[in-house]
Structure formats: C-alpha cells, structure tokens
Design an enzyme around this catalytic site. Sequence first.
Site, PDB file in Angstrom:
ATOM      1  N   HIS A 130       0.840  -1.204   0.000  1.00  0.00           N
ATOM      2  CA  HIS A 130       0.000   0.000   0.000  1.00  0.00           C
ATOM      3  C   HIS A 130       0.873   1.251   0.000  1.00  0.00           C
ATOM      4  O   HIS A 130       0.604   2.211  -0.737  1.00  0.00           O
ATOM      5  CB  HIS A 130      -0.915  -0.024   1.229  1.00  0.00           C
ATOM      6  CG  HIS A 130      -1.642   1.262   1.474  1.00  0.00           C
ATOM      7  ND1 HIS A 130      -2.949   1.478   1.072  1.00  0.00           N
ATOM      8  CD2 HIS A 130      -1.257   2.410   2.092  1.00  0.00           C
ATOM      9  CE1 HIS A 130      -3.323   2.701   1.421  1.00  0.00           C
ATOM     10  NE2 HIS A 130      -2.311   3.280   2.048  1.00  0.00           N
ATOM     11  N   GLU A 131       1.903   1.261   0.838  1.00  0.00           N
ATOM     12  CA  GLU A 131       2.776   2.439   0.897  1.00  0.00           C
ATOM     13  C   GLU A 131       3.564   2.616  -0.396  1.00  0.00           C
ATOM     14  O   GLU A 131       3.757   3.740  -0.875  1.00  0.00           O
ATOM     15  CB  GLU A 131       3.729   2.323   2.094  1.00  0.00           C
ATOM     16  CG  GLU A 131       3.035   2.239   3.443  1.00  0.00           C
ATOM     17  CD  GLU A 131       2.054   3.373   3.694  1.00  0.00           C
ATOM     18  OE1 GLU A 131       2.208   4.456   3.101  1.00  0.00           O
ATOM     19  OE2 GLU A 131       1.112   3.178   4.479  1.00  0.00           O
ATOM     20  N   HIS A 134       1.425   4.348  -2.897  1.00  0.00           N
ATOM     21  CA  HIS A 134       1.409   5.804  -2.760  1.00  0.00           C
ATOM     22  C   HIS A 134       2.603   6.427  -3.480  1.00  0.00           C
ATOM     23  O   HIS A 134       2.477   7.474  -4.121  1.00  0.00           O
ATOM     24  CB  HIS A 134       1.457   6.190  -1.282  1.00  0.00           C
ATOM     25  CG  HIS A 134       0.117   6.226  -0.612  1.00  0.00           C
ATOM     26  ND1 HIS A 134      -0.968   6.895  -1.144  1.00  0.00           N
ATOM     27  CD2 HIS A 134      -0.315   5.687   0.559  1.00  0.00           C
ATOM     28  CE1 HIS A 134      -2.009   6.772  -0.334  1.00  0.00           C
ATOM     29  NE2 HIS A 134      -1.644   6.034   0.696  1.00  0.00           N
ATOM     30  N   GLU A 196      -6.477   7.219  -1.142  1.00  0.00           N
ATOM     31  CA  GLU A 196      -6.364   6.054  -0.266  1.00  0.00           C
ATOM     32  C   GLU A 196      -7.001   4.828  -0.911  1.00  0.00           C
ATOM     33  O   GLU A 196      -6.447   3.729  -0.865  1.00  0.00           O
ATOM     34  CB  GLU A 196      -7.008   6.337   1.091  1.00  0.00           C
ATOM     35  CG  GLU A 196      -6.176   7.216   2.006  1.00  0.00           C
ATOM     36  CD  GLU A 196      -4.789   6.666   2.269  1.00  0.00           C
ATOM     37  OE1 GLU A 196      -4.652   5.440   2.497  1.00  0.00           O
ATOM     38  OE2 GLU A 196      -3.827   7.445   2.237  1.00  0.00           O
TER      39      GLU A 196
END
Length: 290
Positions: A130-131, A134, A196
């Site tokens: 997930h990071e 980003h 997100e």
Amino acid sequence: MNMLKTTMLLAALTALFMALGYTLGGSGGAIVSLLVAAGMNLFTYWNADKIVLKMHNAREVDASSEPNFYGMVANLARRANMPVPRVYIIDSPHPNAFATGRNPENAAVAATTGLLSMLGREEVEGVMAHELAHVKNRDTLIMTMVATIAGALSMLANFGLFFRSNDRNGLAALLAVFIAPFAAMIVQLAISRTREYGADRTGAEISGNPLALASALSKISRAAQTIPNPVSARNPSAAQLYIVPTHVSEMFSTHPATENRIAELQLLAEQMGANQIAKAPRRSALDPLG
C-alpha cells in the site's frame, strides 16, 4: 495526467492563499502571500521526506541490519517495477506505516516496530505494498504539499482574525478568514480519500493478496485508537500520513472509513479470484483426469 492534477491543485491552493492575503492586506498582502506560497512549495518539494522522517526519529535499515523487512520491501518494489525506496523503522509500539518523498526515485517507506510485531508476514506485505502504491502513484508529494499550504492558510487566517481592519472591508476579511481554510480542508480531504482507495487497490495488486491488506487494516484500526502516538499528539497534521489515521473524527479524516476500505478490498479479492479462474486453461472433456 497525475502531474497535471497535482499542478492544478497546487495552483488553486496558491491562488486561494493569495486571495486571502489580498483580502487581509491588499495588493501588498497578495504579493507577500505568493512569495510565501512559492517558498513553501519549493522547500517542501526538496525536503518533505527529511522533515517527516526526522519528526518520527526514524532509523534507516538495509539488507544487513534488517534482512527480512528490507528484503520484503525490495521484492515488492521489483513486483511494482519501481526503484527500491529507502527503508526505515520507527521504534514505537503504535502500529502504523507511511511513505514519503517527492518521486519514486527519492522515496522512503517506514513502519513502526509495533506494526511489525503485531501483524503476520502477509499482512505486513499488504501494508508495505500500500505504501509503495502511494509512491508509485506520486501521492506522497502532493499530500505533503497540500497539507503545508492548508496549514499556512489556517495560520494566515488566524493572523487576520486579530489584525483585520475595521473599515468597510472588515466583513470581507472576516469571511475570508473562515472560508479559505475551510475550502482548503475540503479539497485536501476529498483528494486524500480518493487516493487512499487508489493505493489500497494498487497495493493489493502489487502484493496479490487484497484480503491480507484488509486483515491488516482491521487490526491496525483497532490497536491504533488505544495505543498512544506521541508524534500525532504533538502534530495532528501527521495523522494524514499513516495508513490508518488516529484519533480523528470521520468527518475530518483524510482517510475513508476503515470498514469501507475493507469492503472494497473484499470485492477486489472476489474480482481477482474470478479473473484467475477465467484465465485458467479449460480442460477438454476428452482429456484424462490427473
């Protein structure tokens, strides 16, 4: 396309900053506001990662000091076809993680010791994917810069409350004081929530396991509300960095509700499973079983 949206958003917030400066201080105030906004944009562009990492007392690790965690991040970065970011660990029982940096070539990801000890390996992979999403989607720069300008708008508005003029423009100044920071906040929240969801989806595709990320979000959400986070307590704006924000009401949160994110990931898992079945070679009725 993403860079165009970023440029347009920063231009809009800078214009809002100038408009507030003009309302409070005339043409001179607008010029000063423009210079301040430009300076903040440049400073944040080059130093956002350093500011955030120092704020958390993060320590950099590598393949020698933390072979398992570093190797996991490096493997996920290769899957995502992106450079391996700098990897950091934060000594804190609070379970969370974040990414920072101006682009994929100058990025960093960090996780707390609390998160690493609380989650299983597949769940940690989901969080770090997930990071990395980003970083790949170039979210880290825009959110840090938007937060910086929005914070400056609030400071300028507070300054205007105490030093606004008493002439006929006083009402306009008072309206600007309240409307400008609120408008900046709404833009920030809308952009953050959209991104997100995008990072959840991209991260799940990188890790190949949406349900592991969903499980991690559930565990982090429960623990993050009870285990103190000194950094976000001192600086509430830091909450928007984390995969799950802490002690922020849903109305003012930069993240969607965790249960909504989990529901989206569960739906994605069903879609990915259906696609895998559809792509599997079909056995002919005449083929032997085996």
